[in-house]
Design an enzyme around this catalytic site. Structure first.
Site: not given
Length: 570
Positions: A528, A305, A399-400, A93, A524-526, A533
């Site tokens: 990936t 993206d 999602e934003a 991505s 929050r934890p990423s 974050r």
């Protein structure tokens, strides 16, 4: 014994013998020699541990060969278990070009079921000598009939490593006696679409690129024809394709819808590097246009993206200021339009918007207070949003970051089909809704599909990009990343809006938030990488920036930050 054999009526020895027998039967059904032989050709680097997260597996491309082979094996097992076609997409991505990744697509085009995500992690991390045991374990747990046929469809993005890695997936499918169809270069949402079509007997559409292009374009052109024929100026749009697969596919598709929209492609992969200084993620996080695109004032522009499953819009105003229109505003435009259509048709169907904690506070307020559309918050990750959106007759989720779509229940589709009996005005609205339904890719967020939906709605409502932007004013916000030794030290609750661990972190955030007006912040934890974050919003950009920095420092101190301490200034 009925279905209860697992409890008490088999003595432990007999149960053990039964398990061994089943294991041996499974061994016979799997060509273990071939598995061992091929597995050695796709050997796992020792000590490498990966986690199947919201986006599947992602890491440096050179570490992924064994994972691809094993995901081929897993896809074949999943296909046998569901007696359906499943998909495997090779992409990372919006990650840098040297990374790659893989994700599996379940039969209705949705994300892989959670229990199978665990199997994926287990299989990817198994040492060579444990591979057979893990495969048998999965087959037993999931009651996979290994005699069942398997069919897997494979797609890939334009990364240099993708072709070889997708070949490894096909090796895995073949070893378990499965068949595959290699679609070659596809956007991620196109692969989701193919899987959905193949498992609905063509009811959803034709499982070919041509089928995809025609279904979406026909609906789009019909909608543009319904826009008021006031000789509206010819519609044109600048599209930044992130130097990715979106450019190839949009170029193949543009002549199908050219009578309704002219697209100018930038960052089309002919010279730039994938996702480098361009693409939806870059534009959203840096709040500025991509490199390589000249923007005149008030021109509509958008960015995809790297694998074309996200989209954001933007423009420059007359004073040269940059304005971003993200997933929240896209969801607002779409859900407001759908609600108005339902009111015109006079149908009592429920509509809901699903957001995450990243949604701007202003968008939530506008939807609930002005549009009177109910809003729900879920954890980050498309699968959570998709799942919640299925609870409504019409569920819109974004999602934003610009990843989203709309889902329509069978009840809606039935009602639309009965619209022949309606009076003229209602019938027109029903026809519009029917085309909008066809224009959405209901299997997954899809930048090309979403772009056409947005363009159709702007034309039908006669809105300029500035008028759309003016629906509400975003609260200034800032997102930051903090590097930590282990992201798992952070756990959250309440749709990720509150930190549970490490101790003291949420209290620190609460105290910092109290210092600013209209403010909120969460961490929050990423999914990936080993980063946490941070999101903060407040009544002014300066306050949002200060709050984000102070929260970053708290995370660094309390959650094991590594490297340089977060610095103020952006």
């Amino acid at each position: 014994m009925g279905g209860e054999w697992g409890q008490s009526d088999i003595c432990p020895e007999a149960a053990q013998e039964w398990t061994i027998q089943v294991g041996q039967d499974l061994l016979v059904d799997m060509d273990l020699g071939a598995i061992t032989k091929y597995s050695a050709l796709h050997a796992k680097p020792s000590g490498l541990v990966l986690q199947y997260g919201t986006a599947g597996f992602r890491t440096k491309a050179e570490h992924l060969d064994h994972v691809m082979f094993r995901m081929g094996l897993l896809a074949a097992l999943r296909s046998k278990q569901t007696k359906s076609t499943v998909g495997v997409m090779v992409t990372a991505s919006h990650n840098p070009e040297e990374d790659n990744g893989v994700k599996l697509v379940d039969p209705l085009g949705e994300m892989l079921a959670p229990s199978w995500e665990e199997h994926a992690t287990c299989l990817a991390n198994a040492e060579e000598q444990d591979m057979q045991r893990v495969l048998i374990d999965i087959s037993e747990k999931e009651a996979v009939n290994l005699q069942q046929d398997a069919f897997v469809v494979v797609g890939r993005d334009t990364r240099p490593s993708s072709e070889k890695l997708s070949q490894s997936v096909m090796d895995g499918v073949t070893v378990l006696g499965g068949q595959f169809h290699d679609y070659g270069l596809l956007t991620t949402p196109q692969l989701h679409y193919m899987v959905y079509c193949r498992n609905t007997g063509g009811r959803y559409g034709k499982a070919t690129l041509e089928g995809y292009y025609q279904k979406l374009s026909k609906a789009f052109v019909e909608l543009i024809k319904q826009a008021s024929c006031s000789g509206d100026e010819y519609r044109s749009l600048k599209v930044d394709c992130a130097n990715g697969i979106g450019a190839l596919k949009l170029r193949e598709m543009e002549h199908y819808f050219s009578q309704g929209l002219s697209v100018q492609l930038f960052n089309d992969g002919s010279k730039g590097k994938l996702n480098h200084l361009c693409g939806a993620d870059f534009v959203k996080s840096h709040q500025k246009p991509p490199q390589g695109m000249e923007i005149k004032s008030n021109e509509r522009c958008c960015s995809f993206d790297g694998d074309a499953d996200r989209i954001v819009y933007y423009y420059h105003d007359a004073d040269g200021h940059f304005h971003l229109i993200d997933g929240d505003k896209i969801a607002t435009l779409i859900s407001s339009f759908l609600k108005e259509l339902l009111m015109e048709i006079g149908e009592n169907l429920n509509i809901g918007v699903v957001q995450t904690a990243y949604a701007n506070g202003s968008s939530t307020r506008y939807l609930e207070e002005v549009m009177k559309v109910p809003v729900y918050c879920t954890k980050t990750g498309v699968k959570h949003l998709h799942h919640k959106a299925q609870e409504f007759d019409i569920g819109v989720y974004f999602e934003a970051n610009g990843h989203g779509t709309a889902l329509f229940s069978t009840a809606v589709e039935m009602k639309i089909k009965q619209s022949e009996q309606l009076e003229e005005k209602k019938r027109k609205a029903a026809k519009m809704l029917e085309n909008i339904i066809d224009l959405f890719n209901q299997a997954a967020g899809d930048a090309i599909s979403d772009m056409l939906v947005i363009e159709a709605i702007l034309a039908l409502k006669g809105l300029t990009v500035q008028q759309w932007d003016a629906l509400y004013t975003d609260l200034p916000n800032r997102q930051l990343k903090v590097q930590v030794a282990d992201r798992r030290v952070i756990s959250t609750t309440n749709a990720e809006r509150q930190a549970v661990t490490p101790p003291g972190l949420q209290e620190a955030i609460n105290d910092l938030v109290k210092k600013y007006k209209l403010s909120r912040a969460f961490v929050r934890p990423s999914g990936t990488e080993d980063v946490v974050r941070v999101y903060a919003e407040a009544d002014s950009q300066e306050s949002a920036d200060h709050l984000a920095h102070e929260v970053s420092l708290a995370v660094f101190q309390l959650a094991g930050g590594i490297g340089e301490r977060p610095q103020p200034g952006f």
